[in-house]
Design a protein around this motif. Structure first.
Motif, short mmCIF file in Angstrom:
data_model
loop_
_atom_site.label_atom_id
_atom_site.label_comp_id
_atom_site.label_asym_id
_atom_site.label_seq_id
_atom_site.Cartn_x
_atom_site.Cartn_y
_atom_site.Cartn_z
N ILE A 101 0.86 -1.19 0.00
CA ILE A 101 0.00 0.00 0.00
C ILE A 101 0.90 1.24 0.00
O ILE A 101 1.59 1.52 0.98
CB ILE A 101 -0.93 0.02 1.23
CG1 ILE A 101 -1.77 -1.25 1.30
CG2 ILE A 101 -1.80 1.27 1.19
CD1 ILE A 101 -2.71 -1.43 0.13
N LYS A 102 0.87 1.98 -1.10
CA LYS A 102 1.70 3.18 -1.21
C LYS A 102 1.05 4.38 -0.52
O LYS A 102 1.69 5.13 0.21
CB LYS A 102 1.96 3.52 -2.68
CG LYS A 102 2.81 4.75 -2.88
CD LYS A 102 3.01 5.06 -4.36
CE LYS A 102 3.84 6.31 -4.55
NZ LYS A 102 4.00 6.64 -6.00
N GLU A 147 1.59 -0.41 -4.97
CA GLU A 147 2.77 -0.63 -5.81
C GLU A 147 3.02 -2.14 -5.95
O GLU A 147 2.90 -2.89 -4.99
CB GLU A 147 4.01 0.03 -5.20
CG GLU A 147 4.02 1.54 -5.33
CD GLU A 147 5.34 2.15 -4.86
OE1 GLU A 147 6.00 1.52 -4.00
OE2 GLU A 147 5.69 3.25 -5.34
N HIS A 148 3.41 -2.54 -7.20
CA HIS A 148 3.68 -3.95 -7.49
C HIS A 148 5.06 -4.08 -8.14
O HIS A 148 5.74 -3.08 -8.39
CB HIS A 148 2.59 -4.52 -8.42
CG HIS A 148 1.20 -4.25 -7.94
ND1 HIS A 148 0.57 -5.01 -6.99
CD2 HIS A 148 0.32 -3.26 -8.28
CE1 HIS A 148 -0.64 -4.52 -6.76
NE2 HIS A 148 -0.83 -3.45 -7.54
N GLU A 149 5.45 -5.30 -8.41
CA GLU A 149 6.74 -5.54 -9.05
C GLU A 149 6.72 -5.07 -10.51
O GLU A 149 5.67 -4.85 -11.10
CB GLU A 149 7.07 -7.04 -9.00
CG GLU A 149 7.31 -7.58 -7.60
CD GLU A 149 7.64 -9.05 -7.61
OE1 GLU A 149 7.58 -9.67 -8.69
OE2 GLU A 149 7.95 -9.59 -6.53
N ASP A 150 7.93 -4.93 -11.04
CA ASP A 150 8.12 -4.60 -12.47
C ASP A 150 7.52 -3.26 -12.85
O ASP A 150 7.07 -3.06 -13.99
CB ASP A 150 7.55 -5.72 -13.34
CG ASP A 150 8.15 -5.72 -14.75
OD1 ASP A 150 9.25 -5.14 -14.91
OD2 ASP A 150 7.53 -6.28 -15.68
N GLY A 151 7.44 -2.31 -11.90
CA GLY A 151 7.02 -0.96 -12.23
C GLY A 151 5.52 -0.76 -12.34
O GLY A 151 5.08 0.27 -12.86
N PHE A 152 4.72 -1.72 -11.84
CA PHE A 152 3.25 -1.59 -11.93
C PHE A 152 2.69 -0.91 -10.69
O PHE A 152 3.21 -1.05 -9.59
CB PHE A 152 2.60 -2.97 -12.10
CG PHE A 152 2.67 -3.51 -13.50
CD1 PHE A 152 1.75 -3.11 -14.46
CD2 PHE A 152 3.67 -4.41 -13.86
CE1 PHE A 152 1.80 -3.61 -15.75
CE2 PHE A 152 3.74 -4.91 -15.14
CZ PHE A 152 2.81 -4.52 -16.10
N GLU A 205 -1.14 2.43 5.19
CA GLU A 205 -0.03 2.73 4.30
C GLU A 205 1.22 1.95 4.72
O GLU A 205 1.53 1.82 5.90
CB GLU A 205 0.27 4.23 4.32
CG GLU A 205 -0.80 5.06 3.65
CD GLU A 205 -0.43 6.54 3.59
OE1 GLU A 205 0.66 6.89 4.10
OE2 GLU A 205 -1.22 7.34 3.03
N GLY A 206 1.92 1.44 3.71
CA GLY A 206 3.15 0.68 3.95
C GLY A 206 2.92 -0.80 4.18
O GLY A 206 3.88 -1.57 4.27
#
Length: 278
Positions: A197-198, A213-218, A233-234
């Motif tokens: 959770i960003k 936020e996810h892996e590979d820039g997603f 958050e976090g």
């Protein structure tokens, strides 16, 4: 009376002369005795020194004789050997040297071979490890994320970037960089993919919004929410985990039916969610 006095005087003088003469004779005798003792002592010292020198000379002579005998015996032994014995000793010495050289050469060749094999094995192992690492890295790089629908329902408004759609709320044609999925209020919203959770914020246009936020820039964005009480958050979230509920807080879509506004970003750019949802 005078004659008697004179006679007594002469006798006294004669006695004094005798005493002096005897004293001198005694002194002379003592001097002679001392000189004799000194000469005798010196003579004894010379004899002792001569005797010592004689012993040292005798020891040297004895040592020289021993060395001479050893040299003579060694020479006699060498001279007593026959020609055949000398040849045999020479051949044995040469054979020993040859065997030693062969052994050293064999050991050197063996060590060189072993070192070469070890180096080749190490190179092969390193190459294999590098190949495996590269293969694993390529496999991980080729792995693509697949997203699930955050809520079950019909897509009320689709993704529109290159064409315009009409907004009932704004009463104009606009682009739409996400999809709107119909769902009743308080319907549980799930994480489309595992991530973190960003942020959780109230967006002035799209209402209560969760950004993951996810892996590979997603990144995934969940807007028009009623609540976000399931996460903070976090927090790290698994795929399909509950993160909020559907609401009607988006000002830009307030005229629409309750729904979830859902976006997917790749490297901070909105993309069509239909491409990545399975």
């Amino acid at each position: 009376m005078r004659r008697n006095a004179r006679m007594k005087k002469n006798e006294s003088k004669s006695l004094s002369d005798k005493i002096i003469m005897y004293s001198m004779i005694g002194v002379a005798i003592l001097v002679v005795i001392l000189v004799g003792l000194l000469m005798y002592s010196k003579s004894l010292s010379d004899e002792v020194r001569d005797g010592t020198m004689s012993l040292e000379q005798m020891a040297n002579i004895a040592g020289n004789n021993t060395k001479t005998e050893e040299n003579t015996e060694s020479a006699s032994t060498e001279m007593g050997k026959t020609v055949e014995e000398m040849k045999n000793e020479t051949n044995n010495t040469n054979a020993t040297n040859t065997n030693t050289n062969n052994t050293v050469r064999d050991n050197t060749v063996e060590n060189t071979t072993n070192n070469t094999n070890k180096a080749n094995n190490a190179t092969t192992n390193n190459t294999a490890k590098t190949t495996n690492a590269n293969t694993t890295q390529k496999t991980e790089t080729k792995k693509e994320l697949t997203f699930i629908k955050p809520v079950d329902g019909e897509v009320a408004r689709d993704y529109a970037k290159d064409n315009l759609i009409y907004s009932e709320t704004l009463k104009e044609w606009v682009t739409h960089l996400g999809i709107d999925i119909k769902a009743e209020k308080t319907t549980v919203v799930k994480a489309a993919e595992a991530g973190t959770i960003k942020s959780i914020k109230n967006d002035p246009r799209y209402g209560l919004t969760i950004v993951m936020e996810h892996e590979d820039g997603f990144q995934t964005i969940y807007s028009n929410l009623l609540t976000s009480e399931f996460v903070v958050e976090g927090e790290k979230v698994e795929k399909g985990q509950s993160i909020g509920t559907v609401g009607n807080t988006a000002v830009f879509e307030i005229a629409d039916e309750p729904h979830l506004h859902f976006e997917i970003l790749k490297d901070s750019i909105q993309v069509d969610p239909n491409i990545y949802m399975k």
